[in-house]
Write a protein that holds these residues in place. Structure first.
Motif, PDB file in Angstrom:
ATOM      1  N   THR A  97     -26.361  -9.244  27.598  1.00 51.23           N
ATOM      2  CA  THR A  97     -25.205  -9.604  28.421  1.00 51.23           C
ATOM      3  C   THR A  97     -24.335  -8.396  28.699  1.00 51.23           C
ATOM      4  N   LEU A  98     -24.093  -7.580  27.672  1.00 49.06           N
ATOM      5  CA  LEU A  98     -23.311  -6.354  27.869  1.00 49.06           C
ATOM      6  C   LEU A  98     -23.983  -5.453  28.902  1.00 49.06           C
ATOM      7  N   LYS A  99     -25.288  -5.312  28.810  1.00 49.99           N
ATOM      8  CA  LYS A  99     -26.030  -4.481  29.761  1.00 49.99           C
ATOM      9  C   LYS A  99     -25.883  -5.021  31.189  1.00 49.99           C
ATOM     10  N   ASP A 100     -25.970  -6.353  31.324  1.00 43.11           N
ATOM     11  CA  ASP A 100     -25.808  -6.974  32.643  1.00 43.11           C
ATOM     12  C   ASP A 100     -24.422  -6.686  33.222  1.00 43.11           C
ATOM     13  N   PHE A 130     -12.883 -23.245  21.394  1.00 44.97           N
ATOM     14  CA  PHE A 130     -12.694 -22.182  22.374  1.00 44.97           C
ATOM     15  C   PHE A 130     -13.950 -21.322  22.424  1.00 44.97           C
ATOM     16  N   TRP A 131     -14.140 -20.656  23.555  1.00 44.78           N
ATOM     17  CA  TRP A 131     -15.258 -19.711  23.729  1.00 44.78           C
ATOM     18  C   TRP A 131     -14.863 -18.742  24.830  1.00 44.78           C
ATOM     19  N   ASN A 136     -14.068  -4.606  27.687  1.00 47.79           N
ATOM     20  CA  ASN A 136     -13.184  -3.438  27.701  1.00 47.79           C
ATOM     21  C   ASN A 136     -11.714  -3.830  27.521  1.00 47.79           C
ATOM     22  N   GLY A 137     -11.487  -4.792  26.636  1.00 54.10           N
ATOM     23  CA  GLY A 137     -10.124  -5.169  26.279  1.00 54.10           C
ATOM     24  C   GLY A 137      -9.479  -6.212  27.161  1.00 54.10           C
ATOM     25  N   GLN A 138     -10.161  -6.668  28.220  1.00 50.52           N
ATOM     26  CA  GLN A 138      -9.599  -7.671  29.111  1.00 50.52           C
ATOM     27  C   GLN A 138     -10.515  -8.893  29.155  1.00 50.52           C
ATOM     28  N   GLU A 139      -9.892 -10.075  29.185  1.00 50.58           N
ATOM     29  CA  GLU A 139     -10.689 -11.301  29.221  1.00 50.58           C
ATOM     30  C   GLU A 139     -11.601 -11.294  30.445  1.00 50.58           C
ATOM     31  N   TYR A 140     -12.869 -11.603  30.216  1.00 53.32           N
ATOM     32  CA  TYR A 140     -13.878 -11.502  31.265  1.00 53.32           C
ATOM     33  C   TYR A 140     -14.290 -12.881  31.776  1.00 53.32           C
ATOM     34  N   ILE A 141     -14.623 -13.783  30.851  1.00 54.34           N
ATOM     35  CA  ILE A 141     -15.028 -15.135  31.223  1.00 54.34           C
ATOM     36  C   ILE A 141     -14.770 -16.050  30.045  1.00 54.34           C
ATOM     37  N   LYS A 142     -14.425 -17.310  30.330  1.00 55.63           N
ATOM     38  CA  LYS A 142     -14.170 -18.258  29.247  1.00 55.63           C
ATOM     39  C   LYS A 142     -14.774 -19.608  29.606  1.00 55.63           C
ATOM     40  N   PHE A 143     -15.011 -20.403  28.573  1.00 56.13           N
ATOM     41  CA  PHE A 143     -15.612 -21.720  28.781  1.00 56.13           C
ATOM     42  C   PHE A 143     -14.518 -22.782  28.785  1.00 56.13           C
ATOM     43  N   ARG A 145     -14.092 -26.618  28.487  1.00 57.12           N
ATOM     44  CA  ARG A 145     -14.857 -27.805  28.081  1.00 57.12           C
ATOM     45  C   ARG A 145     -14.567 -29.004  28.976  1.00 57.12           C
ATOM     46  N   GLU A 146     -13.323 -29.114  29.431  1.00 52.91           N
ATOM     47  CA  GLU A 146     -12.916 -30.307  30.151  1.00 52.91           C
ATOM     48  C   GLU A 146     -13.636 -30.460  31.492  1.00 52.91           C
ATOM     49  N   ILE A 147     -14.139 -29.357  32.068  1.00 51.69           N
ATOM     50  CA  ILE A 147     -14.753 -29.468  33.401  1.00 51.69           C
ATOM     51  C   ILE A 147     -16.166 -30.046  33.353  1.00 51.69           C
ATOM     52  N   PRO A 148     -17.116 -29.564  32.568  1.00 50.27           N
ATOM     53  CA  PRO A 148     -17.198 -28.297  31.850  1.00 50.27           C
ATOM     54  C   PRO A 148     -17.780 -27.214  32.769  1.00 50.27           C
ATOM     55  N   ALA A 149     -17.384 -25.951  32.499  1.00 50.69           N
ATOM     56  CA  ALA A 149     -17.883 -24.845  33.317  1.00 50.69           C
ATOM     57  C   ALA A 149     -17.416 -23.528  32.689  1.00 50.69           C
ATOM     58  N   TRP A 150     -18.112 -22.470  33.068  1.00 57.46           N
ATOM     59  CA  TRP A 150     -17.652 -21.122  32.731  1.00 57.46           C
ATOM     60  C   TRP A 150     -16.665 -20.688  33.799  1.00 57.46           C
ATOM     61  N   PHE A 151     -15.499 -20.182  33.384  1.00 57.10           N
ATOM     62  CA  PHE A 151     -14.429 -19.828  34.299  1.00 57.10           C
ATOM     63  C   PHE A 151     -14.260 -18.309  34.327  1.00 57.10           C
ATOM     64  N   PRO A 152     -14.576 -17.647  35.455  1.00 53.55           N
ATOM     65  CA  PRO A 152     -14.453 -16.188  35.532  1.00 53.55           C
ATOM     66  C   PRO A 152     -12.994 -15.749  35.439  1.00 53.55           C
ATOM     67  N   ARG A 153     -12.752 -14.691  34.666  1.00 53.03           N
ATOM     68  CA  ARG A 153     -11.416 -14.123  34.553  1.00 53.03           C
ATOM     69  C   ARG A 153     -11.346 -12.746  35.220  1.00 53.03           C
ATOM     70  N   GLN A 154     -12.485 -12.228  35.648  1.00 52.78           N
ATOM     71  CA  GLN A 154     -12.556 -11.016  36.447  1.00 52.78           C
ATOM     72  C   GLN A 154     -13.522 -11.279  37.600  1.00 52.78           C
ATOM     73  N   THR A 155     -13.366 -10.544  38.667  1.00 56.42           N
ATOM     74  CA  THR A 155     -14.170 -10.782  39.873  1.00 56.42           C
ATOM     75  C   THR A 155     -15.665 -10.707  39.583  1.00 56.42           C
ATOM     76  N   LYS A 156     -16.093  -9.690  38.844  1.00 48.35           N
ATOM     77  CA  LYS A 156     -17.511  -9.499  38.574  1.00 48.35           C
ATOM     78  C   LYS A 156     -18.080 -10.592  37.672  1.00 48.35           C
ATOM     79  N   ALA A 157     -17.219 -11.314  36.990  1.00 46.39           N
ATOM     80  CA  ALA A 157     -17.695 -12.361  36.081  1.00 46.39           C
ATOM     81  C   ALA A 157     -18.340 -13.522  36.822  1.00 46.39           C
TER      82      ALA A 157
END
Length: 302
Positions: A97-100, A130-131, A136-143, A145-157
């Motif tokens: 995942t880090l490589k991606d 929570f998940w 690099n110190g900034q939130e990237y993506i979070k899960f 549960r209520e939707i459920p879905a992965w929610f991007p916190r940065q554009t590339k996410a």
């Protein structure tokens, strides 16, 4: 005798489960991977926590999952061979995942990915989870549960979201957080409540420092206490003093906490000054008298 043993074991198990009925407990795992580790440091490591206490560690150098702290003396809570295989598999997935992500940003250099996930029980009932991933110190993506879905916190996410959700990770993550993790926590509590429910009373010591303007700073230090919540304040005789600074409540490597509080007083004033400490381990507030030249001494709650 042969029929009695299973009955006794069942009773003991039920008693252990009953003991998990009250209180708030959490199980969490903190992962970290680095693209260019320094020499002598692992590229990947994970620490498992029960409440705020670390009970498990694995890294890419040792490639062995091991118990920490008092859990080194606990038998039967974790199958450590199976746990090692699980963490090795998670290492491969995490570093991929880090490589991606590095590829999405098309950026060279040093990069760090953190993953934090876990669940909580309140009175033996599931009450939250929570998940999240931090790049690099900034939130990237979070899960969510209520939707459920992965929610991007940065554009590339968005690229990570599409990849993970196409692989069916949404239902897997939801099932882990709401079913597997809480059940694992319930099982761990049968072995761990003694450590998590303990009450270690604080010890108290002092320092003082002369400052400009004939002002002296008095510091009251509370240490070796558990659990973490604590309240501290100063008085002169029976009169409360305005606090100068509060220290953070910090967890030490030995599994206990320390904190401090300071006041500023005239250098010529010898008091009497009292430091007051309130903690769940104490039946009443611990009150300790500060004396000039007492800094090397300490008081322990009885």
């Amino acid at each position: 005798m042969s029929t009695m043993v299973p009955v006794l074991m069942s009773l003991l198990l039920l008693m252990g489960l009953a003991n998990t009925q009250y209180g708030r407990y959490s199980l969490s795992f903190h992962y970290i991977g680095v693209s260019r580790p320094k020499e002598g440091y692992p590229s990947f490591q994970v620490t498992g926590y029960l409440n705020d206490l670390a009970f498990l560690h694995y890294d890419s150098e040792s490639q062995v999952a091991e118990p920490l702290g008092p859990w080194t003396q606990v038998k039967g809570m974790v199958d450590w061979e199976n746990e090692t295989q699980l963490q090795m598999a998670r290492e491969n997935t995490f570093m991929e995942t880090l490589k991606d992500i590095i590829g999405y940003f098309q950026d060279g250099g040093d990069h760090t990915l953190q993953g934090k996930f876990g669940c909580e029980l309140q009175d033996n009932n599931y009450c939250g989870a929570f998940w999240t991933y931090i790049y690099n110190g900034q939130e990237y993506i979070k899960f969510i549960r209520e939707i459920p879905a992965w929610f991007p916190r940065q554009t590339k996410a968005v690229f990570t979201k599409v990849k993970w959700e196409s692989e069916g990770s949404v239902q897997a993550a939801k099932a882990y957080l709401e079913q597997e993790c809480p059940q694992m926590l319930r099982n761990y509590l049968q072995y761990s409540k003694t450590f998590l429910d303990r009450q270690d009373a604080p010890s108290v010591s002092f320092t003082s420092q002369e400052g400009p303007g004939n002002i002296k700073t008095l510091k009251c230090i509370a240490y070796n206490f558990y659990p973490g919540p604590v309240s501290m304040y100063w008085t002169q005789e029976d009169y409360p003093l305005e606090t100068d600074e509060w220290g953070d409540i910090i967890l030490k490597e030995d599994g206990t906490y320390h904190s401090w509080v300071t006041v500023k007083v005239p250098s010529s004033d010898i008091g009497p000054y009292f430091c007051h400490v309130q903690h769940s381990s104490l039946a009443q507030t611990l009150t300790v008298l500060w004396n000039e030249g007492q800094e090397s001494g300490a008081e322990t709650a009885s």
